[in-house]
Design a protein around this motif. Structure first.
Motif, PDB file in Angstrom:
ATOM      1  N   VAL A  83       8.168 -53.271  17.182  1.00  0.00           N
ATOM      2  CA  VAL A  83       8.967 -53.987  18.174  1.00  0.00           C
ATOM      3  C   VAL A  83       8.134 -54.148  19.431  1.00  0.00           C
ATOM      4  O   VAL A  83       7.224 -53.359  19.699  1.00  0.00           O
ATOM      5  CB  VAL A  83      10.283 -53.241  18.506  1.00  0.00           C
ATOM      6  CG1 VAL A  83      11.193 -53.194  17.286  1.00  0.00           C
ATOM      7  CG2 VAL A  83      10.004 -51.840  19.039  1.00  0.00           C
ATOM      8  N   GLU A  85       8.831 -55.093  23.578  1.00  0.00           N
ATOM      9  CA  GLU A  85       9.693 -55.430  24.711  1.00  0.00           C
ATOM     10  C   GLU A  85       8.823 -55.400  25.959  1.00  0.00           C
ATOM     11  O   GLU A  85       8.370 -54.332  26.382  1.00  0.00           O
ATOM     12  CB  GLU A  85      10.851 -54.443  24.836  1.00  0.00           C
ATOM     13  CG  GLU A  85      11.838 -54.806  25.924  1.00  0.00           C
ATOM     14  CD  GLU A  85      13.041 -53.885  25.964  1.00  0.00           C
ATOM     15  OE1 GLU A  85      13.752 -53.893  26.986  1.00  0.00           O
ATOM     16  OE2 GLU A  85      13.269 -53.146  24.972  1.00  0.00           O
ATOM     17  N   GLY A  87       7.539 -55.884  29.897  1.00  0.00           N
ATOM     18  CA  GLY A  87       8.073 -55.601  31.224  1.00  0.00           C
ATOM     19  C   GLY A  87       7.118 -54.730  32.016  1.00  0.00           C
ATOM     20  O   GLY A  87       6.352 -53.944  31.450  1.00  0.00           O
ATOM     21  N   GLN A  92      10.788 -51.201  33.612  1.00  0.00           N
ATOM     22  CA  GLN A  92      11.278 -50.709  32.327  1.00  0.00           C
ATOM     23  C   GLN A  92      11.740 -49.267  32.436  1.00  0.00           C
ATOM     24  O   GLN A  92      10.991 -48.390  32.865  1.00  0.00           O
ATOM     25  CB  GLN A  92      10.198 -50.817  31.248  1.00  0.00           C
ATOM     26  CG  GLN A  92      10.015 -52.229  30.719  1.00  0.00           C
ATOM     27  CD  GLN A  92       9.239 -52.244  29.409  1.00  0.00           C
ATOM     28  OE1 GLN A  92       8.307 -51.487  29.218  1.00  0.00           O
ATOM     29  NE2 GLN A  92       9.626 -53.132  28.504  1.00  0.00           N
ATOM     30  N   ALA A  96      13.826 -48.399  27.072  1.00  0.00           N
ATOM     31  CA  ALA A  96      12.844 -49.316  26.486  1.00  0.00           C
ATOM     32  C   ALA A  96      11.652 -48.544  25.925  1.00  0.00           C
ATOM     33  O   ALA A  96      11.169 -48.841  24.825  1.00  0.00           O
ATOM     34  CB  ALA A  96      12.377 -50.330  27.524  1.00  0.00           C
ATOM     35  N   HIS A  99      12.761 -46.581  22.735  1.00  0.00           N
ATOM     36  CA  HIS A  99      12.937 -47.485  21.588  1.00  0.00           C
ATOM     37  C   HIS A  99      11.592 -47.923  21.028  1.00  0.00           C
ATOM     38  O   HIS A  99      11.349 -47.865  19.813  1.00  0.00           O
ATOM     39  CB  HIS A  99      13.766 -48.695  22.013  1.00  0.00           C
ATOM     40  CG  HIS A  99      14.003 -49.689  20.931  1.00  0.00           C
ATOM     41  ND1 HIS A  99      13.373 -50.911  20.886  1.00  0.00           N
ATOM     42  CD2 HIS A  99      14.790 -49.647  19.835  1.00  0.00           C
ATOM     43  CE1 HIS A  99      13.764 -51.578  19.817  1.00  0.00           C
ATOM     44  NE2 HIS A  99      14.628 -50.833  19.158  1.00  0.00           N
ATOM     45  N   THR A 100      10.694 -48.356  21.906  1.00  0.00           N
ATOM     46  CA  THR A 100       9.387 -48.854  21.463  1.00  0.00           C
ATOM     47  C   THR A 100       8.567 -47.761  20.801  1.00  0.00           C
ATOM     48  O   THR A 100       7.997 -47.961  19.714  1.00  0.00           O
ATOM     49  CB  THR A 100       8.616 -49.451  22.655  1.00  0.00           C
ATOM     50  OG1 THR A 100       9.380 -50.524  23.219  1.00  0.00           O
ATOM     51  CG2 THR A 100       7.255 -49.970  22.229  1.00  0.00           C
ATOM     52  N   TRP A 141       2.615 -55.180  29.629  1.00  0.00           N
ATOM     53  CA  TRP A 141       2.581 -54.728  28.239  1.00  0.00           C
ATOM     54  C   TRP A 141       2.485 -53.205  28.120  1.00  0.00           C
ATOM     55  O   TRP A 141       2.140 -52.681  27.061  1.00  0.00           O
ATOM     56  CB  TRP A 141       1.382 -55.346  27.524  1.00  0.00           C
ATOM     57  CG  TRP A 141       1.508 -56.815  27.272  1.00  0.00           C
ATOM     58  CD1 TRP A 141       1.375 -57.829  28.168  1.00  0.00           C
ATOM     59  CD2 TRP A 141       1.801 -57.440  26.018  1.00  0.00           C
ATOM     60  NE1 TRP A 141       1.558 -59.047  27.564  1.00  0.00           N
ATOM     61  CE2 TRP A 141       1.818 -58.846  26.229  1.00  0.00           C
ATOM     62  CE3 TRP A 141       2.036 -56.964  24.726  1.00  0.00           C
ATOM     63  CZ2 TRP A 141       2.066 -59.756  25.215  1.00  0.00           C
ATOM     64  CZ3 TRP A 141       2.290 -57.871  23.720  1.00  0.00           C
ATOM     65  CH2 TRP A 141       2.301 -59.253  23.964  1.00  0.00           C
ATOM     66  N   TYR A 144       4.496 -51.333  25.158  1.00  0.00           N
ATOM     67  CA  TYR A 144       4.029 -51.761  23.836  1.00  0.00           C
ATOM     68  C   TYR A 144       2.593 -51.293  23.606  1.00  0.00           C
ATOM     69  O   TYR A 144       2.268 -50.741  22.548  1.00  0.00           O
ATOM     70  CB  TYR A 144       4.119 -53.278  23.723  1.00  0.00           C
ATOM     71  CG  TYR A 144       3.661 -53.818  22.393  1.00  0.00           C
ATOM     72  CD1 TYR A 144       4.415 -53.616  21.244  1.00  0.00           C
ATOM     73  CD2 TYR A 144       2.475 -54.548  22.270  1.00  0.00           C
ATOM     74  CE1 TYR A 144       4.000 -54.115  20.014  1.00  0.00           C
ATOM     75  CE2 TYR A 144       2.054 -55.052  21.051  1.00  0.00           C
ATOM     76  CZ  TYR A 144       2.823 -54.828  19.930  1.00  0.00           C
ATOM     77  OH  TYR A 144       2.405 -55.318  18.714  1.00  0.00           O
ATOM     78  N   GLN A 184       9.533 -64.367  19.985  1.00  0.00           N
ATOM     79  CA  GLN A 184      10.247 -63.572  20.979  1.00  0.00           C
ATOM     80  C   GLN A 184       9.327 -63.157  22.122  1.00  0.00           C
ATOM     81  O   GLN A 184       9.722 -63.181  23.286  1.00  0.00           O
ATOM     82  CB  GLN A 184      10.859 -62.343  20.313  1.00  0.00           C
ATOM     83  CG  GLN A 184      11.923 -62.663  19.278  1.00  0.00           C
ATOM     84  CD  GLN A 184      12.364 -61.446  18.488  1.00  0.00           C
ATOM     85  OE1 GLN A 184      11.940 -60.326  18.754  1.00  0.00           O
ATOM     86  NE2 GLN A 184      13.215 -61.669  17.489  1.00  0.00           N
ATOM     87  N   VAL A 185       8.103 -62.780  21.777  1.00  0.00           N
ATOM     88  CA  VAL A 185       7.137 -62.389  22.800  1.00  0.00           C
ATOM     89  C   VAL A 185       6.845 -63.547  23.745  1.00  0.00           C
ATOM     90  O   VAL A 185       6.829 -63.395  24.970  1.00  0.00           O
ATOM     91  CB  VAL A 185       5.840 -61.873  22.144  1.00  0.00           C
ATOM     92  CG1 VAL A 185       4.708 -61.778  23.170  1.00  0.00           C
ATOM     93  CG2 VAL A 185       6.073 -60.508  21.500  1.00  0.00           C
ATOM     94  N   GLN A 188       9.597 -64.041  26.121  1.00  0.00           N
ATOM     95  CA  GLN A 188       9.569 -63.035  27.186  1.00  0.00           C
ATOM     96  C   GLN A 188       8.481 -63.347  28.209  1.00  0.00           C
ATOM     97  O   GLN A 188       8.639 -63.077  29.398  1.00  0.00           O
ATOM     98  CB  GLN A 188       9.328 -61.638  26.595  1.00  0.00           C
ATOM     99  CG  GLN A 188      10.481 -61.109  25.758  1.00  0.00           C
ATOM    100  CD  GLN A 188      10.175 -59.724  25.195  1.00  0.00           C
ATOM    101  OE1 GLN A 188      10.006 -58.770  25.934  1.00  0.00           O
ATOM    102  NE2 GLN A 188      10.101 -59.633  23.873  1.00  0.00           N
TER     103      GLN A 188
END
Length: 230
Positions: A83, A85, A87, A92, A96, A99-100, A141, A144, A184-185, A188
């Motif tokens: 995934v 996300e 920010g 963040q 976030a 989850h990542t 980034w 991620y 999606q990226v 964003q």
């Protein structure tokens, strides 16, 4: 090659762009275990390629043991799920980050731990699908890239740990690839999505296929894949 002597390859994130392309590339020569969390998409792909669906929530590592208990042989594991996300660090929150890191690092580590006895028996291969962000972190980034740097560390440590057991460990670093995740990226980032400017999922899948099929006297620790001249 009979069914019983085929390599058995488990692919995480199998219903996504690269995962589905890899499943199609391996169909007929590998017995496939396809991990995902969308029952309909997973069932459709499993029917197409003759694979076994494995419904598994990568954010629930405490459920992995029970879910994997019924599996037989596992020769190779391709950690493809991920995934992203984006920010700034200042924006963040911990949700976030949690989850990542949970999907991109903790899940691969726990799945690897649980599957290693089977992979050792097969003298198989573990492939970690990383990213250019696992080599360099850009603004926006951080979470991620941190997860991908950690994934690289996991693979690097594992490679030396498992060499005495005959297990090969490779990391593949694809550039931007034309997948729903990339769409999606780009959304964003506020930029246009141009699939013609990116790698195709089939190209990345072909690279992973090459890694899995490399002769036993070859070690392929790190491979970067970038779009070539058109």
């Amino acid at each position: 090659m009979t069914h019983s002597t085929r390599p058995v390859t488990l692919i995480t994130g199998a219903a996504g762009g690269i995962g589905a392309a890899l499943a199609r590339a391996l169909a007929g020569t590998h017995t496939l275990i396809l991990q995902g969390r969308d029952p309909a998409r997973l069932a459709a792909l499993a029917d197409e390629v003759g694979g076994q669906p494995l419904l598994l929530d990568l954010l629930a590592p405490d459920t992995f043991g029970e879910a994997l208990a019924g599996l037989g042989r596992v020769t190779n594991v391709v950690h493809n799920a991920g995934v992203a996300e984006l920010g700034a660090v200042a924006e963040q929150g911990h949700a976030a980050w949690t989850h990542t890191l949970g999907v991109n690092v903790v899940a691969p580590a726990e799945l690897t731990r649980l599957l290693l006895p089977r992979v050792r028996e097969e003298r198989g291969t573990l492939v970690f699908v990383n990213s250019g962000a696992g080599l360099r972190a850009n603004p926006g980034w951080a979470s991620y890239a941190a997860s991908k740097f950690a994934l690289r560390a996991l693979a690097d440590a594992l490679r030396d740990e498992e060499a005495p057991h005959g297990v090969r460990v490779s990391t593949v670093y694809p550039g931007r690839t034309a997948t729903p995740m990339q769409q999606q990226v780009r959304a964003q980032e506020g930029g246009a999505y141009d699939p013609d400017a990116y790698l195709t999922p089939e190209t990345v899948a072909a690279t992973i296929h090459f890694v899995l099929g490399a002769p036993r006297d070859a070690a392929l620790p790190d491979l970067s894949v970038r779009p070539g001249p058109r």
